[in-house]
Design an enzyme around this catalytic site. Structure first.
Site, PDB file in Angstrom:
ATOM      1  N   TYR A   1     -11.485   2.329   9.877  1.00 38.94           N
ATOM      2  CA  TYR A   1     -12.785   2.715   8.976  1.00 38.94           C
ATOM      3  C   TYR A   1     -12.902   1.763   7.896  1.00 38.94           C
ATOM      4  O   TYR A   1     -14.127   1.717   7.216  1.00 38.94           O
ATOM      5  CB  TYR A   1     -12.429   3.828   8.402  1.00 38.94           C
ATOM      6  CG  TYR A   1     -11.106   4.191   7.719  1.00 38.94           C
ATOM      7  CD1 TYR A   1     -10.883   3.797   6.337  1.00 38.94           C
ATOM      8  CD2 TYR A   1     -10.162   4.855   8.210  1.00 38.94           C
ATOM      9  CE1 TYR A   1     -10.028   3.971   5.655  1.00 38.94           C
ATOM     10  CE2 TYR A   1      -8.869   5.155   7.527  1.00 38.94           C
ATOM     11  CZ  TYR A   1      -8.721   4.748   6.387  1.00 38.94           C
ATOM     12  OH  TYR A   1      -7.760   4.787   5.731  1.00 38.94           O
TER      13      TYR A   1
ATOM     14  N   PHE B   1       0.963  -1.441   0.313  1.00 37.14           N
ATOM     15  CA  PHE B   1      -0.105   0.022  -0.112  1.00 37.14           C
ATOM     16  C   PHE B   1       1.026   1.269   0.107  1.00 37.14           C
ATOM     17  O   PHE B   1       1.830   1.292   0.835  1.00 37.14           O
ATOM     18  CB  PHE B   1      -0.934   0.029   1.155  1.00 37.14           C
ATOM     19  CG  PHE B   1      -2.125   1.093   1.037  1.00 37.14           C
ATOM     20  CD1 PHE B   1      -3.111   0.626   0.542  1.00 37.14           C
ATOM     21  CD2 PHE B   1      -1.822   2.073   1.901  1.00 37.14           C
ATOM     22  CE1 PHE B   1      -4.090   1.725   0.291  1.00 37.14           C
ATOM     23  CE2 PHE B   1      -2.874   3.200   1.953  1.00 37.14           C
ATOM     24  CZ  PHE B   1      -4.062   3.123   1.151  1.00 37.14           C
TER      25      PHE B   1
ATOM     26  N   ASP C   1       0.797  -4.724   8.727  1.00 31.97           N
ATOM     27  CA  ASP C   1      -0.157  -3.829   8.622  1.00 31.97           C
ATOM     28  C   ASP C   1      -1.423  -4.696   8.518  1.00 31.97           C
ATOM     29  O   ASP C   1      -1.619  -5.381   7.472  1.00 31.97           O
ATOM     30  CB  ASP C   1      -0.056  -3.082   7.434  1.00 31.97           C
ATOM     31  CG  ASP C   1      -0.967  -2.043   7.074  1.00 31.97           C
ATOM     32  OD1 ASP C   1      -2.099  -2.042   7.554  1.00 31.97           O
ATOM     33  OD2 ASP C   1      -0.621  -0.918   6.760  1.00 31.97           O
TER      34      ASP C   1
ATOM     35  N   ARG D   1     -12.294  -4.012  -7.684  1.00 35.72           N
ATOM     36  CA  ARG D   1     -12.121  -4.530  -6.396  1.00 35.72           C
ATOM     37  C   ARG D   1     -13.510  -4.804  -5.826  1.00 35.72           C
ATOM     38  O   ARG D   1     -14.115  -3.752  -5.797  1.00 35.72           O
ATOM     39  CB  ARG D   1     -11.160  -3.638  -5.713  1.00 35.72           C
ATOM     40  CG  ARG D   1     -10.802  -4.369  -4.520  1.00 35.72           C
ATOM     41  CD  ARG D   1      -9.620  -3.715  -3.752  1.00 35.72           C
ATOM     42  NE  ARG D   1     -10.263  -2.222  -3.216  1.00 35.72           N
ATOM     43  CZ  ARG D   1      -9.740  -1.661  -2.238  1.00 35.72           C
ATOM     44  NH1 ARG D   1      -8.592  -2.224  -1.859  1.00 35.72           N
ATOM     45  NH2 ARG D   1     -10.041  -0.534  -1.973  1.00 35.72           N
TER      46      ARG D   1
HETATM   47  C1  LIG Z   1      -6.224   1.799   4.148  1.00 33.76           C
HETATM   48  C2  LIG Z   1      -4.753   1.385   4.505  1.00 33.76           C
HETATM   49  C3  LIG Z   1      -4.096   2.175   4.888  1.00 33.76           C
HETATM   50  C4  LIG Z   1      -4.698   3.500   5.415  1.00 33.76           C
HETATM   51  O1  LIG Z   1      -3.673   4.391   6.220  1.00 33.76           O
HETATM   52  P1  LIG Z   1      -4.512   5.946   6.540  1.00 33.76           P
HETATM   53  O2  LIG Z   1      -3.259   6.492   7.237  1.00 33.76           O
HETATM   54  O3  LIG Z   1      -5.616   5.619   7.238  1.00 33.76           O
HETATM   55  O4  LIG Z   1      -4.576   6.716   5.430  1.00 33.76           O
HETATM   56  C5  LIG Z   1      -2.774   2.062   5.362  1.00 33.76           C
HETATM   57  N1  LIG Z   1      -2.283   0.842   5.070  1.00 33.76           N
HETATM   58  C6  LIG Z   1      -3.043  -0.233   4.487  1.00 33.76           C
HETATM   59  C7  LIG Z   1      -2.297  -1.623   3.887  1.00 33.76           C
HETATM   60  C8  LIG Z   1      -4.308   0.005   3.810  1.00 33.76           C
HETATM   61  O5  LIG Z   1      -5.129  -0.716   3.278  1.00 33.76           O
END
Ligand SMILES: *Cc1c(COP(=O)(O)O)cnc(C)c1O
Length: 410
Positions: free
Chosen positions: A222, A126, A197, A369
């Site tokens: 979220y 990500f 993560d 997706r």
């Molecule tokens: C959704 C997501 C994030 C989101 O990070 P934010 O700090 O909330 O923007 C981070 N890592 C992964 C793998 C995600 O899927």
């Protein structure tokens, strides 16, 4: 195998989790297959947020930090999330965003492995994970930096120079799942730490961090946790690391005694050391009801149902739709709860689906997706979504300029 819509309805009738759907606000005429990006709104959440605003903030004012335990919310809600990821209650705290928590924990991990100079991750992780780790490398000014190695080589690349391995358990695009136990063991064999993560795992997979001996984890509030847009995130630090893991963002809430107002920072000796500033009370108020709903559901059933919905979707799409190529592992045990297909016109196809009430999302360059939330998605919806997708593809309904205009958020 699902041959007809009736078969799908039969599966729904036998679904032990079917009752959870009624706990969510889901608009009529919408098949929501994007709970992996923004989880649906639990019915109790609006009232809980309103009460926090009107009664706690409006009437009780600053006294609420004590009388409504606002100050304890990061630890209380963290303790509840711990039960969803196989951790102990005192090992998880709600704070900041996933991005910020990644920075804090990765920086702390590097400091726990002095002399080792690499932070290992995979290409296509990500973006925020890679960007944050690149930024951490610049901040550390050469003491450690990000090294990106192909997923297939990653286990072999962990060596005596690796400080920490940072991976997303379930890949945000493909839905591919790392073997959390095996990779954690591999990192430890080489003396490295591992930071998972769990953004696309928490609230869907039956993650067991402590059984795997995991060191550190972060995750998102979220998505499957239904905490609302921009909900605060969480951080897990295994008990054995808590006293030694220094946060680079040593704010007053991470102090051993924030209200001693000392000039010198002295970290809390426990998970609270990962707090930085004042918690987002309204964000926590919105997040907690979503987490509570997940605590009522059997973890193994949740994992199995989400995978079964994905299996059904893959099978039906491949049987009934033309032109899409599966971009996710076929085998459920190698996936999370979302499924991706590639198509050169994926963006327009997703837009045409949304116009017909089927909400999935697009991920550049060519991925459509679809996420399946075990708490509110039904097998009949999977059937209906595939029928609508089939029509969109067969009639080329997506071939319209309205569906090609890119919005700011895809
Ligand atoms: C959704 C997501 C994030 C989101 O990070 P934010 O700090 O909330 O923007 C981070 N890592 C992964 C793998 C995600 O899927």
């Amino acid at each position: 195998m699902i041959e007809t819509r009736g078969d799908a309805a039969t599966l729904d009738a036998a679904d032990p989790l079917a009752g959870f759907r009624d706990a969510f606000e889901l608009p009529a005429g919408v098949i929501y297959l994007d709970g992996n990006s923004l989880g649906a709104l639990p019915k109790v959440t609006a009232g809980r947020v309103a009460e926090t605003v009107r009664d706690q903030w409006g009437r009780d004012l600053i006294r609420s930090w004590n009388t409504h335990d606002w100050i304890g919310a990061p630890l209380r809600v963290g303790g509840k999330i711990a039960a969803l990821i196989g951790a102990d209650a005192h090992e998880v705290i709600v704070a900041d965003s996933t991005s910020v928590n990644l920075f804090k924990l990765a920086a702390g991990a590097v400091a726990l492995r002095p002399g080792r100079t690499t932070i290992l991750s995979e290409p296509g992780n990500f973006p925020t994970d890679l960007y944050v780790l690149q930024g951490l490398g610049r901040f550390l000014d050469g003491r450690a930096r990000l090294k990106i190695v192909a997923a297939d080589d990653l286990a072999d690349e962990i060596d005596e120079d690796t400080a920490v391995v940072v991976l997303t358990h379930v890949h945000y695009k493909s839905g591919r799942r790392w073997d959390l136990e095996a990779l954690t063991a591999r990192a430890h064999e080489r003396g490295a730490l591992i930071l998972w993560d769990l953004s696309h795992s928490v609230g869907c997979l039956d993650v067991r961090l402590n059984a795997a001996g995991a060191d550190l984890a972060v995750g998102c509030g979220y998505k499957y946790l239904n905490g609302g847009p921009g909900a605060p995130a969480f951080a897990f630090v295994a008990e054995r690391h808590q006293a030694g893991l220094a946060s680079p963002l040593s704010g007053w809430m991470g102090h051993a005694e924030p209200f001693a107002f000392d000039d010198a920072f002295r970290p809390a000796g426990d998970i609270r050391a990962q707090l930085c500033g004042t918690p987002s009370v309204l964000g926590l108020a919105a997040l907690e009801p979503g987490v509570d709903l997940h605590l009522e559901a059997d973890r193994a059933l949740v994992e199995a149902k989400g995978l079964a919905l994905g299996d059904a979707f893959i099978e039906l799409v491949e049987r009934r739709c033309e032109g899409l190529t599966l971009a996710s592992p076929r085998e459920g045990r190698r996936r999370g709860h979302h499924v991706s297909f590639t198509h050169p016109d994926a963006y327009a196809i997703v837009q045409a689906l949304i116009a017909r009430g089927v909400i999935g999302d697009f991920r550049a360059p060519d991925i459509a997706r679809f996420g399946f939330s075990a708490l509110y998605t039904s097998f009949a919806e999977v059937w209906d979504a595939v029928e609508i997708l089939r029509e969109v593809l067969a009639t080329r309904a997506y071939d319209h300029q309205d569906f090609r205009r890119r919005a700011a958020v895809t």
